[in-house]
Design a protein around this motif. Structure first.
Motif, PDB file in Angstrom:
ATOM      1  N   THR A   1       1.006  -1.155  -0.031  1.00 56.16           N
ATOM      2  CA  THR A   1      -0.019   0.043   0.110  1.00 56.16           C
ATOM      3  C   THR A   1       0.926   1.234  -0.074  1.00 56.16           C
ATOM      4  O   THR A   1       1.860   1.386   0.817  1.00 56.16           O
ATOM      5  CB  THR A   1      -0.864   0.104   1.254  1.00 56.16           C
TER       6      THR A   1
ATOM      7  N   LEU B   1       1.232   5.362   0.300  1.00 56.42           N
ATOM      8  CA  LEU B   1       0.540   6.429   1.068  1.00 56.42           C
ATOM      9  C   LEU B   1       1.170   7.652   1.105  1.00 56.42           C
ATOM     10  O   LEU B   1       2.642   7.775   1.105  1.00 56.42           O
ATOM     11  CB  LEU B   1       0.294   5.888   2.421  1.00 56.42           C
TER      12      LEU B   1
ATOM     13  N   GLY C   1       0.852  12.073   2.125  1.00 55.48           N
ATOM     14  CA  GLY C   1      -0.173  13.264   2.994  1.00 55.48           C
ATOM     15  C   GLY C   1       0.264  14.520   2.702  1.00 55.48           C
ATOM     16  O   GLY C   1       1.435  14.914   2.166  1.00 55.48           O
TER      17      GLY C   1
ATOM     18  N   VAL D   1      -0.060  12.457   8.816  1.00 54.68           N
ATOM     19  CA  VAL D   1      -1.196  11.620   8.400  1.00 54.68           C
ATOM     20  C   VAL D   1      -1.087  11.366   7.123  1.00 54.68           C
ATOM     21  O   VAL D   1      -1.217  12.289   6.044  1.00 54.68           O
ATOM     22  CB  VAL D   1      -2.564  12.393   8.727  1.00 54.68           C
ATOM     23  N   LYS D   2      -1.073  10.341   6.685  1.00 51.64           N
ATOM     24  CA  LYS D   2      -0.796   9.553   5.412  1.00 51.64           C
ATOM     25  C   LYS D   2      -2.071   8.691   4.892  1.00 51.64           C
ATOM     26  O   LYS D   2      -2.772   8.012   5.859  1.00 51.64           O
ATOM     27  CB  LYS D   2       0.592   8.695   5.200  1.00 51.64           C
ATOM     28  N   THR D   3      -2.579   8.694   3.744  1.00 51.20           N
ATOM     29  CA  THR D   3      -3.725   8.190   3.169  1.00 51.20           C
ATOM     30  C   THR D   3      -3.184   7.380   2.100  1.00 51.20           C
ATOM     31  O   THR D   3      -2.336   7.888   1.189  1.00 51.20           O
ATOM     32  CB  THR D   3      -4.857   9.072   2.851  1.00 51.20           C
ATOM     33  N   PRO D   4      -3.972   6.160   1.609  1.00 52.17           N
ATOM     34  CA  PRO D   4      -3.512   5.319   0.562  1.00 52.17           C
ATOM     35  C   PRO D   4      -3.815   5.981  -0.933  1.00 52.17           C
ATOM     36  O   PRO D   4      -4.861   6.730  -0.977  1.00 52.17           O
ATOM     37  CB  PRO D   4      -4.369   4.099   0.747  1.00 52.17           C
TER      38      PRO D   4
ATOM     39  N   ASP E   1       3.779  13.537  -1.879  1.00 50.18           N
ATOM     40  CA  ASP E   1       3.928  13.608  -0.361  1.00 50.18           C
ATOM     41  C   ASP E   1       4.568  14.820   0.233  1.00 50.18           C
ATOM     42  O   ASP E   1       5.408  15.465  -0.464  1.00 50.18           O
ATOM     43  CB  ASP E   1       4.828  12.383  -0.210  1.00 50.18           C
TER      44      ASP E   1
ATOM     45  N   ALA F   1      -6.664   2.066   9.986  1.00 51.40           N
ATOM     46  CA  ALA F   1      -6.056   1.961   8.493  1.00 51.40           C
ATOM     47  C   ALA F   1      -4.721   2.165   8.612  1.00 51.40           C
ATOM     48  O   ALA F   1      -4.159   2.876   9.261  1.00 51.40           O
ATOM     49  CB  ALA F   1      -7.038   2.740   7.707  1.00 51.40           C
TER      50      ALA F   1
ATOM     51  N   GLY G   1      -1.279   4.319   7.659  1.00 52.15           N
ATOM     52  CA  GLY G   1      -1.139   5.576   7.617  1.00 52.15           C
ATOM     53  C   GLY G   1      -0.917   6.399   9.071  1.00 52.15           C
ATOM     54  O   GLY G   1      -0.429   7.487   9.146  1.00 52.15           O
TER      55      GLY G   1
END
Length: 231
Positions: free
Chosen positions: A10, A12, A14, A29-32, A47, A85, A87
């Motif tokens: 995955t 990620l 942010g 805070v990282k998101t896919p 990023d 989740a 991240g």
């Protein structure tokens, strides 16, 4: 170390935003992401890092946090929203497989068309305290050794969700990330191991300097500013 067995990574990224209860900027805070990204010398396309003095750069281009650690954290802390989740720890790569006990500084991995090399472990900072709403979360991460690690980018390329990490070379297999952690945070003034770290050319220079400072001073540095956010 056996090849990483996984269904693919995955990825990620942010953006910079205000930390809860702090207001200070962070991109922890990282998101896919769901599309291929360019991976360059200083990290993934899209990023961000808020404080470039201590985050990002060529020796911290990509942060990897083992997905299996989330199970252990949920067992210890309960079902915190941040742990729902990948991240939560600011990672750019989440995947099952080997952890700090098996991965060593200098290990080289192919991911997509890019080539990555483990450059250092993570020294957790106070921003984790705000991310999790726990005043000692950074210290907990440090004490457990479940820190994750960073890569430098040897060859830029294109990486995509679902790509597999493939181990291609081991430069210093005796220096696992867990061994480095043990020297820096458990057996903290072991001169023989500190001399080994200071001379470990494949390790990020900041970690080598830290080992040398301990050798020169005979004492452990004050870590409160990093762990607690004290100015």
């Amino acid at each position: 170390m056996k090849q990483i067995q996984n269904a693919g990574v995955t990825l990620l990224t942010g953006a910079i935003a205000a930390l809860p209860d702090s207001g200070r900027p962070s991109a922890i805070v990282k998101t896919p992401v769901e599309r291929p990204l360019a991976l360059g010398p200083e990290g993934l396309e899209g990023d961000a890092q808020a404080d470039r003095r201590v985050h990002g750069g060529v020796e911290k281009a990509v942060h990897h946090y083992p997905a299996g650690h989330y199970i252990r954290w949920r067992a210890a802390l309960g079902d915190l929203p941040a742990l729902s989740a990948p991240g939560a720890f600011g990672e750019n790569i989440s995947v099952g497989g080997p952890t700090e006990t098996e991965v060593a500084v200098g290990d080289v991995f192919r991911l997509g068309t890019a080539l990555l090399q483990v450059s250092q472990g993570r020294q957790p900072c106070w921003k984790l305290n705000h991310r999790f709403g726990l005043p000692d979360m950074a210290r907990r991460v440090q004490q457990t050794g479940r820190t994750g690690w960073y890569y430098r980018v040897l060859e830029p390329g294109i990486v995509a969700p679902g790509d597999r990490l493939k181990l291609t070379d081991r430069v210093a297999p005796d220096w696992t990330l867990n061994r480095l952690w043990h020297v820096l945070h458990v057996d903290r003034l072991n001169r023989g191991d500190l001399e080994g770290i200071a001379a470990l050319e494949v390790l990020a220079e900041s970690w080598r300097r830290l080992a040398q400072r301990r050798l020169d001073s005979g004492r452990v540095e004050d870590q409160r500013a990093r762990l607690e956010g004290q100015a």
